[in-house]
Scaffold this motif. Structure first.
Motif, PDB file in Angstrom:
ATOM      1  N   SER A 190       0.689  -1.222  -0.144  1.00  0.00           N
ATOM      2  CA  SER A 190      -0.057   0.041   0.095  1.00  0.00           C
ATOM      3  C   SER A 190       0.703   1.360   0.023  1.00  0.00           C
ATOM      4  N   THR A 191       2.124   1.112   0.324  1.00  0.00           N
ATOM      5  CA  THR A 191       3.049   2.339   0.423  1.00  0.00           C
ATOM      6  C   THR A 191       4.360   1.945  -0.208  1.00  0.00           C
ATOM      7  N   THR A 192       4.754   2.882  -1.184  1.00  0.00           N
ATOM      8  CA  THR A 192       6.092   2.883  -1.803  1.00  0.00           C
ATOM      9  C   THR A 192       7.133   2.666  -0.969  1.00  0.00           C
ATOM     10  N   GLY A 193       7.866   1.379  -1.117  1.00  0.00           N
ATOM     11  CA  GLY A 193       8.866   0.996  -0.160  1.00  0.00           C
ATOM     12  C   GLY A 193       8.598   0.295   1.137  1.00  0.00           C
ATOM     13  N   GLY A 194       7.224   0.137   1.240  1.00  0.00           N
ATOM     14  CA  GLY A 194       6.624  -0.309   2.339  1.00  0.00           C
ATOM     15  C   GLY A 194       6.632  -1.984   2.414  1.00  0.00           C
ATOM     16  N   LYS A 195       6.196  -2.735   3.324  1.00  0.00           N
ATOM     17  CA  LYS A 195       6.384  -4.125   3.349  1.00  0.00           C
ATOM     18  C   LYS A 195       5.164  -4.521   2.817  1.00  0.00           C
ATOM     19  N   ALA A 196       5.066  -5.445   1.989  1.00  0.00           N
ATOM     20  CA  ALA A 196       3.919  -6.181   1.256  1.00  0.00           C
ATOM     21  C   ALA A 196       3.083  -6.996   2.153  1.00  0.00           C
ATOM     22  N   SER A 197       1.946  -6.997   2.276  1.00  0.00           N
ATOM     23  CA  SER A 197       0.975  -7.741   3.119  1.00  0.00           C
ATOM     24  C   SER A 197       0.403  -8.795   2.298  1.00  0.00           C
ATOM     25  N   THR A 198      -0.032  -9.759   2.898  1.00  0.00           N
ATOM     26  CA  THR A 198      -0.657 -11.093   2.402  1.00  0.00           C
ATOM     27  C   THR A 198      -2.294 -11.010   2.893  1.00  0.00           C
ATOM     28  N   ALA A 199      -3.158 -11.261   2.210  1.00  0.00           N
ATOM     29  CA  ALA A 199      -4.598 -11.572   3.100  1.00  0.00           C
ATOM     30  C   ALA A 199      -4.600 -12.895   3.748  1.00  0.00           C
ATOM     31  N   ALA A 200      -5.438 -12.750   4.981  1.00  0.00           N
ATOM     32  CA  ALA A 200      -5.448 -14.019   5.851  1.00  0.00           C
ATOM     33  C   ALA A 200      -5.893 -15.181   5.129  1.00  0.00           C
ATOM     34  N   GLN A 201      -6.592 -15.299   3.968  1.00  0.00           N
ATOM     35  CA  GLN A 201      -7.059 -16.289   3.321  1.00  0.00           C
ATOM     36  C   GLN A 201      -5.797 -17.087   2.578  1.00  0.00           C
ATOM     37  N   ARG A 202      -4.614 -16.775   2.875  1.00  0.00           N
ATOM     38  CA  ARG A 202      -3.486 -17.337   2.234  1.00  0.00           C
ATOM     39  C   ARG A 202      -3.566 -18.766   2.312  1.00  0.00           C
ATOM     40  N   GLY A 203      -3.634 -19.629   1.124  1.00  0.00           N
ATOM     41  CA  GLY A 203      -3.618 -21.110   1.291  1.00  0.00           C
ATOM     42  C   GLY A 203      -5.084 -21.502   1.587  1.00  0.00           C
ATOM     43  N   GLY A 204      -5.508 -20.627   1.832  1.00  0.00           N
ATOM     44  CA  GLY A 204      -7.178 -21.356   2.128  1.00  0.00           C
ATOM     45  C   GLY A 204      -7.887 -21.592   1.004  1.00  0.00           C
ATOM     46  N   PHE A 205      -7.639 -21.140  -0.237  1.00  0.00           N
ATOM     47  CA  PHE A 205      -8.065 -21.591  -1.622  1.00  0.00           C
ATOM     48  C   PHE A 205      -7.394 -22.434  -2.289  1.00  0.00           C
ATOM     49  N   PRO A 206      -7.580 -23.757  -2.770  1.00  0.00           N
ATOM     50  CA  PRO A 206      -6.624 -24.495  -3.331  1.00  0.00           C
ATOM     51  C   PRO A 206      -6.334 -24.253  -4.698  1.00  0.00           C
ATOM     52  N   VAL A 207      -5.199 -24.595  -5.255  1.00  0.00           N
ATOM     53  CA  VAL A 207      -4.893 -24.697  -6.793  1.00  0.00           C
ATOM     54  C   VAL A 207      -5.421 -25.937  -7.194  1.00  0.00           C
ATOM     55  N   ASN A 208      -5.896 -25.859  -8.702  1.00  0.00           N
ATOM     56  CA  ASN A 208      -6.557 -26.890  -9.208  1.00  0.00           C
ATOM     57  C   ASN A 208      -6.242 -26.972 -10.615  1.00  0.00           C
ATOM     58  N   TYR A 209      -4.873 -26.930 -11.100  1.00  0.00           N
ATOM     59  CA  TYR A 209      -4.385 -26.744 -12.432  1.00  0.00           C
ATOM     60  C   TYR A 209      -4.900 -28.062 -13.119  1.00  0.00           C
TER      61      TYR A 209
END
Length: 272
Positions: A177-196
């Protein structure tokens, strides 16, 4: 290459395109070597040849480029850019309408600086774009492949993105959200499966609000997260992002069905 003379480089008549396309203006970039051309609309997927004559260097006795020097290229929607100088370098191959193979190296998309391949175009105003990931080379469990909107091509730029990864990580929304700031990941990370090959991603912009979704069928979408990009410029870079998280190997992501979202039905993911 050597720096070129401004007057000769910025004479549009010194550049010719085949296929009925025309060059309306030429502007020398600050590096003195590259020239940005404004051209009539091109047909994506078509091969064009650019012919250059009359351009000279800045020597006391100017040396002209060889008359009728030519270079061919394929017009493509998304221009490859290695953000943060990843190793190995990446690229994009257009296979057809809405079909792209993107290969990227890079150590991370996250933290305070990014290093990845970004096949991007400039996009103005609101958008709602989907893509299906047919498959991804799993070079590392933290591999990133997905859709990104980015304020600039600087490695510390603000961005919003939705990614697919390994089976361990699944699909997730990430942003800075800010230039040079630390990126953040939404809490749902890993909660939705990949299904290639049926891993669907979608990124939507509504003014300054960016929302990421994932789906198993491209019809019913589960929200993964959202962020507000304060004072977001009207025109951003949008495209296909890949980071292998492996210093020796590039990852290839097979993006298919890239285009405007067909369905906008939302249904939260329930992991039984």
């Amino acid at each position: 290459g050597e720096s070129v003379a401004v007057a000769s480089a910025e004479t549009a008549a010194n550049y010719r395109l085949n296929g009925g396309a025309t060059v309306s203006s030429a502007v020398l970039e600050p590096d003195g070597r590259n020239v940005r051309l404004t051209v009539s609309p091109l047909t994506f997927g078509q091969t064009y040849t650019l012919t250059v004559s009359g351009v000279t260097d800045r020597a006391a006795t100017p040396n002209p480029i060889a008359s009728n020097s030519a270079r061919s290229f394929v017009a493509i929607e998304y221009t490859p850019t290695d953000v943060g100088s990843p190793v190995p370098a990446g690229g994009v191959v257009r296979l057809g309408v809405g079909q792209f193979d993107v290969t990227g190296g890079g150590s991370d998309i996250g933290g305070q600086r990014d290093q990845f391949q970004f096949a991007a175009e400039q996009r103005t105003g609101n958008f709602d774009v989907q893509a299906r990931l047919d498959g991804v080379t799993i070079t590392d469990p933290f591999l990133h492949a997905g859709l990104m909107a980015r304020e600039s091509l600087a490695e510390n730029s603000r961005f919003a993105a939705v990614f697919a990864s390994s089976a361990q990580l699944g699909c997730f929304f990430e942003s800075r959200s800010t230039t040079g700031g630390k990126a953040s990941t939404a809490a749902q990370r890993g909660g939705f499966p990949v299904n290639y090959p049926q891993t669907w991603l979608r990124l939507r912009r509504q003014r300054s609000v960016f929302t990421g979704f994932s789906s198993l069928d491209g019809v019913s979408w589960s929200p993964l997260g959202s962020m507000t990009l304060a004072s977001a410029p009207d025109t951003l870079y949008f495209g296909l992002a890949v980071a292998s998280f492996d210093a020796a190997t590039g990852a290839t992501a097979r993006f298919r069905d890239v285009g405007p979202a067909v369905s906008t039905v939302e249904a939260p993911w329930v992991n039984d």
